[in-house]
Design an enzyme around this catalytic site. Sequence first.
Site, PDB file in Angstrom:
ATOM      1  N   CYS A  78       0.839  -1.202   0.000  1.00  0.00           N
ATOM      2  CA  CYS A  78       0.000   0.000   0.000  1.00  0.00           C
ATOM      3  C   CYS A  78       0.872   1.250   0.000  1.00  0.00           C
ATOM      4  O   CYS A  78       2.013   1.228   0.469  1.00  0.00           O
ATOM      5  CB  CYS A  78      -0.894   0.044   1.243  1.00  0.00           C
ATOM      6  N   ASP A  79       0.303   2.328  -0.505  1.00  0.00           N
ATOM      7  CA  ASP A  79       0.968   3.624  -0.413  1.00  0.00           C
ATOM      8  C   ASP A  79      -0.096   4.707  -0.315  1.00  0.00           C
ATOM      9  O   ASP A  79      -1.046   4.716  -1.104  1.00  0.00           O
ATOM     10  CB  ASP A  79       1.857   3.888  -1.624  1.00  0.00           C
TER      11      ASP A  79
END
Length: 213
Positions: A78-79
Amino acid sequence: MTQLVLASASPARLAVLRAAGVSPLVRVSGVDEDKIADNLGPDAAPEKVVTVLAEAKAAEIVPGLAADNLTDVVVVGCDSMLLIDGQLQGKPGSVDIARKRWAAMAGRSATLLTGHCVLRVADGRIVRMASDHSATVVHFAQPSTEDLEAYLATGEPLQVAGAFTLDSLGGWFVERIEGDPSSVIGIGLPLVRTLLERVGVSVSDLWRTQSIF
């Protein structure tokens, strides 16, 4: 049994998964986020930036999984970044930058974008991949100078995207959100469930067998 591996050092993401009945392995990605973003260029859509970063984080840890002797794995990367005034903001890293960001966003709304990538890994090889992003509108309060300085002094906003949290001290300064709260924390459960289904994994297969209640 399929094992979920979280490609993130974020304690908040880990806490979300654990609260949702999953006990992931944690493997921290070492990708150069700034270099990846620079390679995409200044005209890259914000949604693409966070998604590509999530993909890179997930893929980077795959070679190291061989040492774990796992035959069936899903990796989640994730970012998160805050989109405000057309600019993407990651972790401020310093009190001065965090203070300036709060001066710009207090009493306003912004969009928290979180890229998600799920990789199905079998015998050390990526066999399926799914990625997407979530977008949640965050309406910020106007903290007093005293409260803001106290918040900055804790160090919490320096190490999180957008210089705020929803699930900790920063939650005092969020009026409301429009969208998925878990994605604001850093990993959107509804989107991860959808991506897992795309790579052939049911989320219930990842739940701990013992009671979580």
